[in-house]
Design a protein around this motif. Sequence first.
Motif, PDB file in Angstrom:
ATOM      1  N   LEU A  66       0.686  -0.790   0.137  1.00  0.00           N
ATOM      2  CA  LEU A  66       0.212   0.116   0.065  1.00  0.00           C
ATOM      3  C   LEU A  66       0.859   1.041  -0.120  1.00  0.00           C
ATOM      4  N   LYS A  67       0.768   1.984  -1.378  1.00  0.00           N
ATOM      5  CA  LYS A  67       1.996   2.906  -1.220  1.00  0.00           C
ATOM      6  C   LYS A  67       1.188   4.471  -1.348  1.00  0.00           C
ATOM      7  N   GLY A  68       2.140   5.197  -0.127  1.00  0.00           N
ATOM      8  CA  GLY A  68       1.745   6.707  -0.893  1.00  0.00           C
ATOM      9  C   GLY A  68       2.301   7.525  -1.765  1.00  0.00           C
ATOM     10  N   PRO A  69       2.353   8.707  -2.586  1.00  0.00           N
ATOM     11  CA  PRO A  69       2.708   9.162  -3.641  1.00  0.00           C
ATOM     12  C   PRO A  69       3.790   9.532  -2.823  1.00  0.00           C
ATOM     13  N   ILE A  70       4.565   9.583  -4.022  1.00  0.00           N
ATOM     14  CA  ILE A  70       5.787  10.095  -4.055  1.00  0.00           C
ATOM     15  C   ILE A  70       6.393  10.809  -4.787  1.00  0.00           C
ATOM     16  N   ILE A  71       7.400  11.827  -4.280  1.00  0.00           N
ATOM     17  CA  ILE A  71       7.207  12.919  -5.768  1.00  0.00           C
ATOM     18  C   ILE A  71       8.128  12.595  -6.704  1.00  0.00           C
ATOM     19  N   THR A  72       8.317  13.201  -7.863  1.00  0.00           N
ATOM     20  CA  THR A  72       9.976  13.224  -8.890  1.00  0.00           C
ATOM     21  C   THR A  72      10.329  14.273  -9.126  1.00  0.00           C
ATOM     22  N   PRO A  73      11.520  14.969  -8.133  1.00  0.00           N
ATOM     23  CA  PRO A  73      12.267  16.465  -8.370  1.00  0.00           C
ATOM     24  C   PRO A  73      12.108  16.827  -9.524  1.00  0.00           C
ATOM     25  N   VAL A  81       9.775   7.746  -9.276  1.00  0.00           N
ATOM     26  CA  VAL A  81      10.186   6.607  -8.474  1.00  0.00           C
ATOM     27  C   VAL A  81       8.935   5.572  -8.520  1.00  0.00           C
ATOM     28  N   ASN A  82       8.088   6.477  -8.824  1.00  0.00           N
ATOM     29  CA  ASN A  82       6.418   5.665  -9.350  1.00  0.00           C
ATOM     30  C   ASN A  82       6.524   5.124 -10.497  1.00  0.00           C
ATOM     31  N   VAL A  83       7.209   4.960 -11.958  1.00  0.00           N
ATOM     32  CA  VAL A  83       7.349   4.409 -12.818  1.00  0.00           C
ATOM     33  C   VAL A  83       8.422   3.156 -12.492  1.00  0.00           C
ATOM     34  N   PHE A 277      -0.866  -0.808  -4.498  1.00  0.00           N
ATOM     35  CA  PHE A 277      -2.310  -0.011  -4.923  1.00  0.00           C
ATOM     36  C   PHE A 277      -1.662   1.621  -3.998  1.00  0.00           C
ATOM     37  N   GLU A 278      -1.854   2.299  -4.395  1.00  0.00           N
ATOM     38  CA  GLU A 278      -2.127   3.784  -4.420  1.00  0.00           C
ATOM     39  C   GLU A 278      -2.961   4.768  -4.898  1.00  0.00           C
ATOM     40  N   ALA A 279      -3.205   5.535  -4.361  1.00  0.00           N
ATOM     41  CA  ALA A 279      -4.480   6.972  -5.183  1.00  0.00           C
ATOM     42  C   ALA A 279      -3.904   7.252  -6.360  1.00  0.00           C
ATOM     43  N   VAL A 280      -5.178   7.918  -7.486  1.00  0.00           N
ATOM     44  CA  VAL A 280      -4.308   8.029  -8.773  1.00  0.00           C
ATOM     45  C   VAL A 280      -3.322   9.701  -8.238  1.00  0.00           C
ATOM     46  N   HIS A 281      -3.706  10.333  -7.086  1.00  0.00           N
ATOM     47  CA  HIS A 281      -3.531  11.800  -7.046  1.00  0.00           C
ATOM     48  C   HIS A 281      -2.348  11.728  -6.219  1.00  0.00           C
ATOM     49  N   GLY A 282      -1.522  12.841  -6.546  1.00  0.00           N
ATOM     50  CA  GLY A 282       0.202  12.760  -6.192  1.00  0.00           C
ATOM     51  C   GLY A 282       0.416  13.456  -4.453  1.00  0.00           C
ATOM     52  N   SER A 283       1.571  14.052  -4.579  1.00  0.00           N
ATOM     53  CA  SER A 283       1.624  14.890  -3.047  1.00  0.00           C
ATOM     54  C   SER A 283       0.695  15.452  -2.764  1.00  0.00           C
ATOM     55  N   ALA A 284       0.814  15.882  -3.198  1.00  0.00           N
ATOM     56  CA  ALA A 284      -0.169  17.500  -2.973  1.00  0.00           C
ATOM     57  C   ALA A 284       1.467  18.586  -2.005  1.00  0.00           C
ATOM     58  N   PRO A 285       2.632  18.892  -2.438  1.00  0.00           N
ATOM     59  CA  PRO A 285       3.526  19.599  -1.408  1.00  0.00           C
ATOM     60  C   PRO A 285       2.247  20.387  -0.197  1.00  0.00           C
ATOM     61  N   LYS A 286       1.314  21.388  -0.888  1.00  0.00           N
ATOM     62  CA  LYS A 286       1.141  22.175  -0.180  1.00  0.00           C
ATOM     63  C   LYS A 286       0.505  22.461   1.027  1.00  0.00           C
ATOM     64  N   TYR A 287       0.129  20.792   0.961  1.00  0.00           N
ATOM     65  CA  TYR A 287      -0.907  20.677   2.396  1.00  0.00           C
ATOM     66  C   TYR A 287      -0.285  19.418   2.867  1.00  0.00           C
ATOM     67  N   LYS A 288       0.453  19.535   3.158  1.00  0.00           N
ATOM     68  CA  LYS A 288       1.811  18.438   4.002  1.00  0.00           C
ATOM     69  C   LYS A 288       1.474  18.692   5.470  1.00  0.00           C
ATOM     70  N   LYS A 292      -5.738  17.427   5.866  1.00  0.00           N
ATOM     71  CA  LYS A 292      -6.695  18.420   5.733  1.00  0.00           C
ATOM     72  C   LYS A 292      -7.309  17.578   4.241  1.00  0.00           C
ATOM     73  N   VAL A 293      -6.122  17.105   4.015  1.00  0.00           N
ATOM     74  CA  VAL A 293      -6.664  16.330   2.161  1.00  0.00           C
ATOM     75  C   VAL A 293      -7.389  15.288   2.318  1.00  0.00           C
ATOM     76  N   ASN A 294      -8.219  15.089   1.449  1.00  0.00           N
ATOM     77  CA  ASN A 294      -9.750  14.011   1.347  1.00  0.00           C
ATOM     78  C   ASN A 294      -8.908  12.499   1.646  1.00  0.00           C
ATOM     79  N   PRO A 295      -8.571  11.796   2.144  1.00  0.00           N
ATOM     80  CA  PRO A 295      -8.611  10.058   2.972  1.00  0.00           C
ATOM     81  C   PRO A 295      -8.721   9.164   1.977  1.00  0.00           C
ATOM     82  N   THR A 333     -14.296  15.812   3.857  1.00  0.00           N
ATOM     83  CA  THR A 333     -13.031  16.883   3.941  1.00  0.00           C
ATOM     84  C   THR A 333     -13.976  18.193   3.265  1.00  0.00           C
ATOM     85  N   TYR A 334     -12.799  19.219   3.339  1.00  0.00           N
ATOM     86  CA  TYR A 334     -13.214  20.696   2.454  1.00  0.00           C
ATOM     87  C   TYR A 334     -13.540  20.368   1.605  1.00  0.00           C
ATOM     88  N   ASP A 335     -13.049  19.395   0.332  1.00  0.00           N
ATOM     89  CA  ASP A 335     -13.062  18.944  -1.110  1.00  0.00           C
ATOM     90  C   ASP A 335     -14.395  18.687  -1.475  1.00  0.00           C
TER      91      ASP A 335
END
Length: 362
Positions: A66-73, A81-83, A277-288, A292-295, A333-335
């Motif tokens: 079960l995997k959270g999103p990972i940034i690609t710098p 990393v995801n690919v 298994f992972e969500a389609v969304h990314g790491s949404a860094p501004k909400y880190k 706040k975000v929708n689980p 959540t807010y969304d």
Amino acid sequence: MAHKVTLIPGDGIGPEVTEAAKRCVEATGVSIEWQEAIAGSDAFKSTGELLPQGVIDSIKKNRVALKGPIITPIGEGFRSVNVAIRHALDLYACVRPAKTYQGVKSNYKDIDLVVIRENSEDLYAGIEFEEGITETKELIRTIESLVGKKIRLDSGISIKPISKFASERIVRFAFEYALRHNRKKVTAVHKANIMKFTDGLFLRSAREVAKEYEGKVNFEEAIVDNMSMQLVQKPHNYDVLVLPNLYGDIVSDLCAGLVGGLGIAPGANIGNDIAVFEAVHGSAPKYKGLNKVNPTAMILSAVLMLDYLKEEKAALRLEKAVKEVIASGIDVTYDLKASPNDPQAVGTREMADAIIKRIKSI
Ligand code: NAD
């Protein structure tokens, strides 16, 4: 016996949403032995690598993650990393269900589609030739001499390999998925009228495999441009869609848009006897770290994981709990509120708490 699952918290909002999903899975009563593995920026800080080999080894050993999103710098030399995970484990099928849930803002009702995308080849194979370099110019001259058509010398070139093997494998996966989930129709999506040797091969392979399922699951073909229009106008006419990599990427976002967007879009990357298994969304860094975000997208990815682990009852209970919490419109959540500034919106943790409370009564 407990299932063994690798848990990758990931970057940005990843740790918050994976924690929410983990707690929801535990609330179903299914016994899981979690093995945490760190990839992404935290791994980079401590090891200098975004994807340490230990993470791949852990998934190989446990066969499920079960995997959270990972940034690609952004910058030279960083591969996603995801690919990389999908390629290292040959997770050739990307499964993205798109379902409407009452209470989620959407222009449609009662959509229940599944997009199955080939993950291993096509224009995502990473075979690219940069404009202006010697190899590219040589390739252009070779192609010109072979096919007798002109290519501008200042072109960049991306290669699109599509094989019979991978096409048959993904279409068979789609039919098996349809059988197992009691779905009635598989639609193969292509552009074979233009790309006869790549999409044409995909389509011919799909027709061959479809014969094995005659009388059990219906088969249909659609050209990708027309499919995009049909999905917007008559999404209820479709059931399971199977597509090569690039069209699959685009059409799965289109389908996520039909049902209300990223906050509720789950996903799975599946290979032979191994799945992440992972969500389609990314790491949404501004909400880190803001709680706040929708689980939901991550929790629904965990529902797919429970189903994969043959814990179908727990999967159904968890999905029902998510459905009911969203439909009530209170602990969301807010969304998921009518206005994103609604002060009554709850945080990631509190929405998970509400789902957990609901599971216990189902
Ligand atoms: P993103 O999905 O992280 O965020 C885009 C926007 O969507 C957010 O600002 C937010 O408004 C909304 N959003 C996303 N998830 C949400 C949620 N759970 N609840 C509510 N709103 C949500 O896309 P991005 O900003 O393009 O990417 C950020 C980073 O994530 C990049 O480094 C990218 O490479 C990475 N990424 C990783 C994956 C993956 O791990 N599979 C997938 C996509 C992007």
